[in-house]
Design a protein around this motif. Structure first.
Motif, PDB file in Angstrom:
ATOM      1  N   ALA A  69      -6.944   7.901   6.341  1.00  0.00           N
ATOM      2  CA  ALA A  69      -7.158   9.296   6.010  1.00  0.00           C
ATOM      3  C   ALA A  69      -7.322   9.494   4.601  1.00  0.00           C
ATOM      4  O   ALA A  69      -6.707   8.847   3.915  1.00  0.00           O
ATOM      5  N   ALA A  70      -8.311  10.385   4.416  1.00  0.00           N
ATOM      6  CA  ALA A  70      -8.828  10.764   3.101  1.00  0.00           C
ATOM      7  C   ALA A  70      -7.709  11.142   2.317  1.00  0.00           C
ATOM      8  O   ALA A  70      -7.361  11.173   1.181  1.00  0.00           O
ATOM      9  N   TYR A  71      -6.697  12.116   2.925  1.00  0.00           N
ATOM     10  CA  TYR A  71      -5.505  12.585   2.211  1.00  0.00           C
ATOM     11  C   TYR A  71      -4.414  11.640   1.787  1.00  0.00           C
ATOM     12  O   TYR A  71      -3.478  11.742   1.151  1.00  0.00           O
ATOM     13  N   ALA A  72      -4.509  10.289   2.160  1.00  0.00           N
ATOM     14  CA  ALA A  72      -3.829   9.026   2.171  1.00  0.00           C
ATOM     15  C   ALA A  72      -4.215   8.360   0.886  1.00  0.00           C
ATOM     16  O   ALA A  72      -3.546   7.364   0.530  1.00  0.00           O
ATOM     17  N   GLY A  73      -5.281   8.812   0.247  1.00  0.00           N
ATOM     18  CA  GLY A  73      -6.136   8.129  -0.960  1.00  0.00           C
ATOM     19  C   GLY A  73      -5.165   8.226  -2.141  1.00  0.00           C
ATOM     20  O   GLY A  73      -4.623   9.167  -2.387  1.00  0.00           O
ATOM     21  N   GLU A  74      -5.039   7.160  -2.938  1.00  0.00           N
ATOM     22  CA  GLU A  74      -4.153   7.268  -4.273  1.00  0.00           C
ATOM     23  C   GLU A  74      -4.875   8.276  -5.146  1.00  0.00           C
ATOM     24  O   GLU A  74      -4.201   8.773  -5.791  1.00  0.00           O
ATOM     25  N   ASN A  75      -6.248   8.651  -5.089  1.00  0.00           N
ATOM     26  CA  ASN A  75      -6.784   9.780  -5.964  1.00  0.00           C
ATOM     27  C   ASN A  75      -6.143  11.147  -5.582  1.00  0.00           C
ATOM     28  O   ASN A  75      -5.993  11.845  -6.355  1.00  0.00           O
ATOM     29  N   VAL A  76      -5.503  11.251  -4.371  1.00  0.00           N
ATOM     30  CA  VAL A  76      -4.709  12.601  -3.978  1.00  0.00           C
ATOM     31  C   VAL A  76      -3.788  12.653  -5.004  1.00  0.00           C
ATOM     32  O   VAL A  76      -3.113  13.707  -5.403  1.00  0.00           O
ATOM     33  N   ILE A  77      -3.128  11.492  -4.944  1.00  0.00           N
ATOM     34  CA  ILE A  77      -1.916  11.467  -6.038  1.00  0.00           C
ATOM     35  C   ILE A  77      -2.164  12.196  -7.278  1.00  0.00           C
ATOM     36  O   ILE A  77      -1.300  12.891  -7.909  1.00  0.00           O
ATOM     37  N   ARG A  78      -3.101  11.593  -7.920  1.00  0.00           N
ATOM     38  CA  ARG A  78      -3.529  12.126  -9.320  1.00  0.00           C
ATOM     39  C   ARG A  78      -3.743  13.577  -9.417  1.00  0.00           C
ATOM     40  O   ARG A  78      -3.690  14.127 -10.292  1.00  0.00           O
ATOM     41  N   GLY A  79      -4.384  13.979  -8.079  1.00  0.00           N
ATOM     42  CA  GLY A  79      -4.548  15.665  -8.040  1.00  0.00           C
ATOM     43  C   GLY A  79      -3.432  16.361  -7.881  1.00  0.00           C
ATOM     44  O   GLY A  79      -3.098  17.474  -8.545  1.00  0.00           O
ATOM     45  N   SER A 101       0.792  -1.221   0.124  1.00  0.00           N
ATOM     46  CA  SER A 101       0.034  -0.016   0.115  1.00  0.00           C
ATOM     47  C   SER A 101       0.871   1.219   0.050  1.00  0.00           C
ATOM     48  O   SER A 101       1.799   1.239   0.470  1.00  0.00           O
ATOM     49  N   VAL A 102       0.179   2.348  -0.495  1.00  0.00           N
ATOM     50  CA  VAL A 102       0.828   3.722  -0.208  1.00  0.00           C
ATOM     51  C   VAL A 102       0.700   4.007   1.273  1.00  0.00           C
ATOM     52  O   VAL A 102      -0.249   3.415   1.958  1.00  0.00           O
ATOM     53  N   VAL A 103       1.564   5.032   1.798  1.00  0.00           N
ATOM     54  CA  VAL A 103       1.427   5.268   3.279  1.00  0.00           C
ATOM     55  C   VAL A 103       1.900   6.712   3.228  1.00  0.00           C
ATOM     56  O   VAL A 103       2.815   7.116   2.668  1.00  0.00           O
ATOM     57  N   ALA A 104       1.314   7.435   4.067  1.00  0.00           N
ATOM     58  CA  ALA A 104       1.578   9.087   4.319  1.00  0.00           C
ATOM     59  C   ALA A 104       2.824   9.150   5.223  1.00  0.00           C
ATOM     60  O   ALA A 104       2.886   8.291   6.371  1.00  0.00           O
ATOM     61  N   HIS A 105       3.494  10.119   5.217  1.00  0.00           N
ATOM     62  CA  HIS A 105       4.583  10.394   6.239  1.00  0.00           C
ATOM     63  C   HIS A 105       4.222  11.844   6.718  1.00  0.00           C
ATOM     64  O   HIS A 105       3.034  12.453   6.354  1.00  0.00           O
ATOM     65  N   GLY A 106       4.731  12.156   7.743  1.00  0.00           N
ATOM     66  CA  GLY A 106       4.497  13.670   8.200  1.00  0.00           C
ATOM     67  C   GLY A 106       4.691  14.770   7.546  1.00  0.00           C
ATOM     68  O   GLY A 106       5.506  14.718   6.814  1.00  0.00           O
ATOM     69  N   ARG A 107       4.036  15.914   7.718  1.00  0.00           N
ATOM     70  CA  ARG A 107       3.913  16.994   6.884  1.00  0.00           C
ATOM     71  C   ARG A 107       5.473  17.630   6.981  1.00  0.00           C
ATOM     72  O   ARG A 107       5.746  18.417   5.977  1.00  0.00           O
ATOM     73  N   ASN A 108       5.955  17.688   8.220  1.00  0.00           N
ATOM     74  CA  ASN A 108       7.432  18.480   8.244  1.00  0.00           C
ATOM     75  C   ASN A 108       8.628  17.435   7.735  1.00  0.00           C
ATOM     76  O   ASN A 108       9.593  17.869   8.002  1.00  0.00           O
ATOM     77  N   THR A 109       8.168  16.215   7.399  1.00  0.00           N
ATOM     78  CA  THR A 109       9.205  15.344   7.228  1.00  0.00           C
ATOM     79  C   THR A 109       9.460  15.465   5.619  1.00  0.00           C
ATOM     80  O   THR A 109      10.644  15.184   5.262  1.00  0.00           O
ATOM     81  N   GLY A 110       8.725  16.159   4.832  1.00  0.00           N
ATOM     82  CA  GLY A 110       8.987  16.259   3.661  1.00  0.00           C
ATOM     83  C   GLY A 110       7.671  16.302   2.597  1.00  0.00           C
ATOM     84  O   GLY A 110       6.784  16.080   3.210  1.00  0.00           O
ATOM     85  N   LYS A 111       7.738  16.757   1.405  1.00  0.00           N
ATOM     86  CA  LYS A 111       6.528  16.717   0.535  1.00  0.00           C
ATOM     87  C   LYS A 111       6.420  15.344  -0.134  1.00  0.00           C
ATOM     88  O   LYS A 111       6.043  14.601   0.555  1.00  0.00           O
ATOM     89  N   GLU A 112       6.755  15.204  -1.222  1.00  0.00           N
ATOM     90  CA  GLU A 112       6.927  14.113  -1.987  1.00  0.00           C
ATOM     91  C   GLU A 112       7.646  12.796  -1.461  1.00  0.00           C
ATOM     92  O   GLU A 112       7.111  11.846  -1.253  1.00  0.00           O
ATOM     93  N   TYR A 113       8.955  13.418  -0.893  1.00  0.00           N
ATOM     94  CA  TYR A 113       9.923  12.408  -0.427  1.00  0.00           C
ATOM     95  C   TYR A 113       9.927  12.785   1.207  1.00  0.00           C
ATOM     96  O   TYR A 113      10.014  13.830   1.710  1.00  0.00           O
ATOM     97  N   ALA A 114      10.125  11.604   2.100  1.00  0.00           N
ATOM     98  CA  ALA A 114      10.527  11.885   3.428  1.00  0.00           C
ATOM     99  C   ALA A 114      11.695  12.053   3.632  1.00  0.00           C
ATOM    100  O   ALA A 114      12.594  11.076   3.256  1.00  0.00           O
ATOM    101  N   LYS A 115      12.212  13.005   4.475  1.00  0.00           N
ATOM    102  CA  LYS A 115      13.814  13.604   4.396  1.00  0.00           C
ATOM    103  C   LYS A 115      14.180  13.784   5.753  1.00  0.00           C
ATOM    104  O   LYS A 115      15.382  13.550   6.218  1.00  0.00           O
ATOM    105  N   SER A 116      13.240  14.199   6.632  1.00  0.00           N
ATOM    106  CA  SER A 116      13.762  14.563   7.916  1.00  0.00           C
ATOM    107  C   SER A 116      12.727  14.161   9.191  1.00  0.00           C
ATOM    108  O   SER A 116      11.491  13.944   9.013  1.00  0.00           O
ATOM    109  N   PHE A 117      13.151  13.675  10.117  1.00  0.00           N
ATOM    110  CA  PHE A 117      12.691  12.897  11.068  1.00  0.00           C
ATOM    111  C   PHE A 117      12.696  13.327  12.322  1.00  0.00           C
ATOM    112  O   PHE A 117      13.932  13.611  12.824  1.00  0.00           O
ATOM    113  N   GLY A 169      -0.036  15.208  -7.286  1.00  0.00           N
ATOM    114  CA  GLY A 169       1.099  14.497  -7.686  1.00  0.00           C
ATOM    115  C   GLY A 169       1.974  13.997  -6.552  1.00  0.00           C
ATOM    116  O   GLY A 169       2.833  13.463  -6.996  1.00  0.00           O
ATOM    117  N   TYR A 170       1.394  14.025  -5.665  1.00  0.00           N
ATOM    118  CA  TYR A 170       2.033  13.181  -4.223  1.00  0.00           C
ATOM    119  C   TYR A 170       1.081  12.986  -3.141  1.00  0.00           C
ATOM    120  O   TYR A 170      -0.076  13.929  -3.421  1.00  0.00           O
TER     121      TYR A 170
END
Length: 246
Positions: free
Chosen positions: A187-197, A120-136, A199-200
């Motif tokens: 979470a609705a924001y973790a749906g794959e339809n969000v990616i289509r809208g 599955s896709v899975v979301a990361h924290g908003r301050n961890t990064g946008k498309e990519y997770a980089k800060s923890f 981009g991540y």
């Protein structure tokens, strides 16, 4: 018997060469040993034969999980299992944050049946990064994801629906998960339809959030004492983790 200078030199060379080579070998071994004990845990890019075969059999590369993430996950899983901290010895969940949030980067593996039961896709924290997770972070209100090994606990009905509490196993890395209310939830924001809208994928406050249509089945499968590993090749984490270095 008189020995000529050239012959004497040749005899000395025959006698001394093995000693010189031995000295070089000893020094080389000392250097290798020093490097070994001073270096942090090495990235296990080569698995054991059985683990390498399993990695290929499960097609984990095609499911968003790197060989490094799988190797580290197995190492920590085995240590937690040996220490009696897991309720089962088969279910292993891996999240590989080296991958884009556009990709499926979560897998649930049943090690008894050698099957990937969920991907599955899975979301990361908003301050961890946008498309990519980089800060923890392990800090409250950081709105960042935390790395390392977790043990899944009980479920409850939260604001997002059926949610799963997580206990971080690594001091100073993710052990404030309960305090931070870091849980797995839909979470609705973790749906794959969000990616289509966008981009991540959308982002959480640090929780590994799942698509609503998949979350219930995944949470029900991994709850109550199973291993979850969140991976990123963060140098500080790889050096500090006792489960990887102990």
């Amino acid at each position: 018997m008189k020995i000529s200078i050239p012959r004497l030199f040749a005899l000395l060379l025959i006698v001394c060469t093995p000693l010189i080579m031995l000295g070089k070998k000893v020094n080389e071994n000392r250097r290798n040993f020093a490097e070994t004990i001073s270096a942090p845990v090495a990235a296990p890019t080569e698995l054991t034969i059985s683990a390498d075969q399993l990695y290929s059999k499960l097609d984990l590369s095609g499911k968003g999980i790197s060989k490094e993430a799988f190797a580290y996950a197995l190492k920590g899983f085995e240590k937690l299992s040996e220490n009696g901290r897991l309720n089962t010895d088969s279910i292993l969940t891996i999240i590989d944050f080296t991958k884009s949030s556009r990709q499926k980067r979560l897998v649930v593996i049943d090690l008894k049946t050698d099957q990937v039961v969920y991907n599955s896709v899975v979301a990361h924290g908003r301050n961890t990064g946008k498309e990519y997770a980089k800060s923890f972070s392990n800090q409250p209100k950081s709105h960042k994801s935390s790395l390392g090994f977790y043990i899944t606990q009980e479920t409850y009905m939260g604001a997002h629906g059926l949610s799963l509490k997580l206990d971080g196993c690594e001091a100073g890395i993710n052990d404030r998960a309960r305090e931070r209310a870091i849980v797995m939830h839909p979470a609705a924001y973790a749906g794959e339809n969000v990616i289509r809208g966008k981009g991540y994928l959308g982002r959480s406050y640090g929780c590994p959030a799942l698509p609503p249509q998949d979350s219930k089945t995944i949470i029900s499968k991994i709850k109550n004492g199973n291993c979850l590993f969140v991976y990123y090749p963060d140098k500080k984490y790889l050096e500090k983790s006792t489960l990887l270095n102990g």
